[in-house]
Design an enzyme around this catalytic site. Structure first.
Site, PDB file in Angstrom:
ATOM      1  CB  THR A 146       4.496  15.224  44.890  1.00  0.00           C
ATOM      2  OG1 THR A 146       5.380  14.756  45.841  1.00  0.00           O
ATOM      3  CG2 THR A 146       3.804  13.989  44.234  1.00  0.00           C
ATOM      4  CG  ASN A 195      16.170  13.051  45.850  1.00  0.00           C
ATOM      5  OD1 ASN A 195      16.109  13.410  44.628  1.00  0.00           O
ATOM      6  ND2 ASN A 195      15.747  12.231  46.476  1.00  0.00           N
ATOM      7  CD  GLN A 254      16.713  17.709  48.838  1.00  0.00           C
ATOM      8  OE1 GLN A 254      17.230  18.264  49.802  1.00  0.00           O
ATOM      9  NE2 GLN A 254      15.746  16.814  49.221  1.00  0.00           N
ATOM     10  CB  SER A 296       9.121  20.818  48.218  1.00  0.00           C
ATOM     11  OG  SER A 296       8.425  20.292  49.561  1.00  0.00           O
ATOM     12  CG  HIS A 316       8.550  19.148  53.602  1.00  0.00           C
ATOM     13  ND1 HIS A 316       9.186  18.039  53.808  1.00  0.00           N
ATOM     14  CD2 HIS A 316       7.991  18.921  52.477  1.00  0.00           C
ATOM     15  CE1 HIS A 316       9.291  17.250  52.985  1.00  0.00           C
ATOM     16  NE2 HIS A 316       8.470  17.572  52.108  1.00  0.00           N
ATOM     17  CB  THR A 360     -10.234  26.627  49.648  1.00  0.00           C
ATOM     18  OG1 THR A 360     -11.311  26.489  48.925  1.00  0.00           O
ATOM     19  CG2 THR A 360     -10.062  27.748  50.616  1.00  0.00           C
ATOM     20  CB  CYS A 369       9.724   9.184  48.436  1.00  0.00           C
ATOM     21  SG  CYS A 369       9.578  10.798  48.912  1.00  0.00           S
TER      22      CYS A 369
HETATM   23  N1  PLP Z   1      11.653  16.282  44.537  1.00  0.00           N
HETATM   24  C1  PLP Z   1      12.628  16.087  45.260  1.00  0.00           C
HETATM   25  C2  PLP Z   1      14.116  16.319  44.719  1.00  0.00           C
HETATM   26  C3  PLP Z   1      12.470  15.777  46.658  1.00  0.00           C
HETATM   27  O1  PLP Z   1      13.699  15.662  47.420  1.00  0.00           O
HETATM   28  C4  PLP Z   1      11.324  15.324  47.214  1.00  0.00           C
HETATM   29  C5  PLP Z   1      11.037  15.129  48.664  1.00  0.00           C
HETATM   30  O2  PLP Z   1      11.921  14.269  49.079  1.00  0.00           O
HETATM   31  C6  PLP Z   1      10.095  15.800  46.471  1.00  0.00           C
HETATM   32  C7  PLP Z   1      10.435  16.086  45.185  1.00  0.00           C
HETATM   33  C8  PLP Z   1       8.891  15.544  46.948  1.00  0.00           C
HETATM   34  O3  PLP Z   1       8.505  16.790  47.669  1.00  0.00           O
HETATM   35  P1  PLP Z   1       7.073  16.787  48.593  1.00  0.00           P
HETATM   36  O4  PLP Z   1       7.130  15.919  49.896  1.00  0.00           O
HETATM   37  O5  PLP Z   1       6.952  18.365  48.840  1.00  0.00           O
HETATM   38  O6  PLP Z   1       6.140  16.201  47.709  1.00  0.00           O
END
Ligand code: PLP
Length: 379
Positions: free
Chosen positions: A70, A147, A177, A197, A199, A235, A322
């Site tokens: 994000t 996604n 993704q 990202s 995670h 930091t 989201c």
């Molecule tokens: N972009 C895509 C394509 C995603 O699938 C996601 C998470 O679902 C994000 C951005 C946002 O990632 P983060 O959770 O690291 O902010």
């Protein structure tokens, strides 16, 4: 429990967890401090940048660590803004909210924002992009892998179209993704900015990175202590960055093996569902990530299916985590008939899944859909 919502997040690798623990326990020093242990941590953060850079085929100076995709997406867009009044910004309408919402906020600020529609297969149309380009085009953002559906955009071709038109146009891709799942090469694709990202590839949450081809052309989003060469103050999340890099390395070392394994998972579920259930659409592109399977069942509710499956120990998604609380599905409603949109589910795999789990989950999914159809009287 069978976890099949890996596009929303993934289980962290044990090795990554151990590394994070060790850094926090032993190397907790602020990398900006001037004593020896701090320098050692700073060196480890640099190594982490090198690792991510190597996977993307760039230099460590082209990597900015962030608090997640994000922030990376916000930085890419907001950091590229120009004061030129007639500058135009182009976005795919299939973007994740962390891009799409920024695009809409630019619009409300009075910037000229244009959206590319999606094909029925979930990708953008290169011909539409060609027509949209103008001498005022300043910035473009098109995601690598959707996604919602796993549709893969041909980024290399799209960048070529854009750069042949005007090499100064900035091209950003959200590759969240894709990273750790399909091979990425920023030199080959020619993108200016690329988001990842942690995670999503078995790394920690709240950590991400942004590849920046020309760091001096990007304005930082966060100002302050001037960390990361002034490109991202705050930091450093040392254990998070180091953990993310290790996760990226493990995922990237197993790219092909995992791809093959996950391809078989997706194929199994898709084939069985098509064989046993009527009125279902598989939302996919010719080139689709095997990690995501988007299914739409006519006149059913994805949300109901999600909860019925949860009761039986299977966790799936109904599209972007989201946006899952919003009734409308912006992406699928461009691709398929209304009667199918609300009946959509997203099954997303990881290398932690086993074929045994996939077979069990598929059997339960088919039974659940059949039971639900019978109950509410639809075919
Ligand atoms: N972009 C895509 C394509 C995603 O699938 C996601 C998470 O679902 C994000 C951005 C946002 O990632 P983060 O959770 O690291 O902010």
């Amino acid at each position: 429990m069978i976890f099949l919502d890996n596009a929303s997040t993934t289980k962290i690798f044990d090795e990554v967890n151990d590394t994070i623990f060790n850094i926090n326990a032993n190397d907790y020093f602020n990398p900006s401090a001037l004593y020896e242990p701090s320098m050692k941590v700073l060196q480890k953060v640099k190594e982490a940048k090198k690792t991510i850079a190597k996977i993307l085929n760039c230099n460590e100076d082209n990597i900015i660590f962030t608090s997640g995709a994000t922030e990376s997406n916000n930085t890419a867009i907001i950091g590229s803004l120009t004061s030129k009044k007639d500058a135009e910004y182009i976005f795919s309408s299939g973007e994740h909210p962390s891009v799409y919402a920024v695009a809409n906020s630019l619009k409300s600020m009075g910037k000229i924002v244009k959206f590319l529609t999606l094909n029925s297969n979930g990708t953008v149309d290169s011909e539409e992009l060609k027509k949209m380009l103008s001498p005022n085009t300043h910035f473009i953002s098109i995601m690598t892998v959707s996604n919602e559906t796993g549709a893969i955009n041909d980024i290399e071709n799209l960048v070529k179209i854009v750069k042949d038109y005007n090499s100064n146009i900035i091209f950003h891709t959200d590759a969240v993704q894709a990273f750790g799942k399909i091979a990425l090469n920023v030199k080959q694709s020619g993108v200016d900015l690329l988001t990842i990202s942690g995670h999503k590839f078995h790394g920690p949450k709240g950590v991400g990175a942004l590849y920046v081809k020309n760091p001096n052309k990007l304005k930082p989003l966060l100002l302050g202590g001037g960390q990361q060469n002034g490109f991202r103050s705050g930091t450093e999340n040392t254990s998070g960055y180091i953990g993310m890099a290790l996760a990226g390395e493990i995922a990237n070392n197993n790219l092909q093996t995992n791809f093959k394994k996950i391809f078989e998972f997706r194929k199994y579920v898709a084939d069985e569902v098509l064989k046993n259930v009527g009125n279902v659409i598989i939302n996919e592109a010719k080139k689709n990530s095997p990690y995501i399977l988007s299914l739409s069942f006519k006149n059913l509710r994805g949300e109901v299916l999600l909860h019925l499956l949860e009761q039986k120990g299977i966790l799936i998604g109904i599209g972007s985590a989201c946006s899952s609380k919003k009734a409308e599905n912006r992406v699928l409603s461009q691709m398929i008939d209304k009667s199918y949109v609300l009946g959509s589910i997203r099954i997303s795999f990881s290398s932690f899944n086993t074929m045994e789990e996939i077979k069990t989950a598929t059997k339960i999914l088919i039974e659940t859909v059949q039971e639900l159809k019978k109950k509410i009287g639809v075919m």
